[in-house]
Design a protein around this motif. Structure first.
Motif: not given
Length: 415
Positions: A304-307, A337-340
């Motif tokens: 989350x922080x990176x996104x 992709x990360x949220x998924x």
């Protein structure tokens, strides 16, 4: 679910002015007062097209957030646009999708329309009377722009557009649609074969079938269009320039917009999960005390922080007029992709509780599926990123169109 932060995280402060922070707080207050109460109803009635939220956002001038002040818009730029979409998506991705889908064709008008055309359509966007959509995807072509079969033939002082489009965001709310059609004979390379047209929703021959709800984003309208006749002065850009209109709009608007939607969903997923784990008793403590679960939440927080940084860094570069096409591409690709991944982890961390249809997490899991195909699937994004790696991304829309943007230079009066 615990409340999202009332102020931006410190990591975002380098990208935000005082004006951005005011907009952040305004969007949070709007979402809490107007969006949250409707989100439950939108979910309960997936066949309904949400119109009131659109009207309320329009009344605040948010559909004109990137429209220069010379046309009556906010002229606030890409970071401001991301703030609005992101904060609303924390509460309802469907409401955020209504906003982001109109902003894509607005960008096309800003960069490719004549002054007269801007004066014809932008005032309606500014005063909230005109929502827009962009119609590119077709039943058999999918995301392959080169496979577009819709044609536009010149007939006197009109163009006859024949074909079908689908997956059109805001199709049932929009008063005008930016349509991409083939204007060259077969065999002409794609870069010169397509042209963009603005098609008003009340044009004779235009057909918009009844709304059919999708897997998620309930309340958001994504339908299809059929054939219609438009005047010659509805052509946006030059003849054969349609690919440029579509690609620039996708890179500068579509991809960062979707990164912002994914980010809002991602934050809601993380907040829902930590709230659940802290409130669930286990072994004289809570589930949040278990190291095996904290390990997975740690991964979720890292993503989350990176996104969040990727999403805001990309639009900050756009506002500076720098050459950065790969950055919004990357933000869209990894943000989704990360949220998924986090949404799937959250489903597993909730156990059987996640299977309750009325539980928020299920909506978030379904909504995040909708940020993958638009503006190019993950495969498309990776191809574009490989072009950047090999230094083959020769057209940099972020740099080429910066001179057209009112926000290309920082505002010296902003804090």
């Amino acid at each position: 679910m615990h409340a999202t932060p009332a102020t931006p995280p410190p990591a975002l402060r380098p990208y935000l002015t005082a004006r951005h922070e005011l907009l952040w707080n305004e969007a949070d207050a709007f979402a809490a007062e107007h969006v949250a109460p409707r989100a439950v109803r939108m979910e309960a009635a997936p066949g309904m097209v949400e119109r009131k939220v659109a009207d309320l956002m329009a009344a605040r001038g948010w559909f004109a957030v990137t429209v220069p002040s010379a046309f009556g818009g906010l002229g606030a730029g890409h970071v401001a646009k991301t703030v609005l979409i992101h904060r609303i998506a924390c509460v309802s991705a469907a409401a955020a999708a209504i906003l982001q889908a109109t902003l894509i064709p607005v960008g096309a008008l800003l960069h490719f329309a004549t002054y007269e055309q801007k004066g014809r359509w932008l005032p309606g966007v500014v005063d909230g009377s005109l929502l827009l959509s962009i119609a590119v995807t077709e039943p058999t072509a999918g995301g392959h722009i080169g496979g577009i079969e819709t044609t536009a033939e010149k007939a006197g002082n009109h163009w006859l557009i024949t074909g079908s489009k689908l997956h059109i965001g805001n199709s049932h709310l929009a008063g005008a649609h930016l349509v991409l059609a083939r204007t060259a004979e077969a065999g002409v390379r794609t870069s010169q074969a397509l042209t963009a047209f603005m098609v008003e929703s009340d044009r004779h021959g235009l057909s918009v079938p009844a709304h059919r709800p999708g897997l998620g984003l309930h309340g958001f309208s994504a339908g299809r269009l059929d054939h219609v006749r438009v005047p010659v002065d509805n052509m946006i850009g030059e003849l054969g320039q349609g690919l440029n209109v579509a690609q620039s709009s996708s890179i500068l608007y579509g991809r960062p917009n979707l990164a912002a939607v994914s980010l809002g969903i991602h934050e809601a997923v993380a907040a829902t999960t930590t709230s659940y784990l802290k409130g669930r008793p286990r072994y004289r403590g809570a589930l949040s005390d278990l190291p095996v679960l904290r390990d997975r939440v740690g991964d979720m927080e890292a993503r989350l922080r990176t996104a969040r940084i990727l999403a805001y860094q990309a639009v900050h570069l756009l506002d500076q007029g720098l050459s950065c096409d790969a950055d919004p591409i990357n933000a869209k690709h990894l943000g989704h992709q990360w949220a998924m991944t986090s949404a799937q982890d959250a489903m597993e961390l909730h156990g059987a509780h996640a299977l309750d249809r009325e539980y928020l997490l299920q909506r978030l899991w379904r909504d995040i599926q909708h940020t993958h195909p638009p503006a190019g699937t993950g495969e498309v994004q990776r191809i574009r990123l490989s072009d950047a790696a090999f230094d083959e991304d020769h057209i940099q829309w972020s740099e080429r169109l910066a001179a057209d943007a009112a926000w290309a230079q920082p505002d010296p009066t902003a804090a």
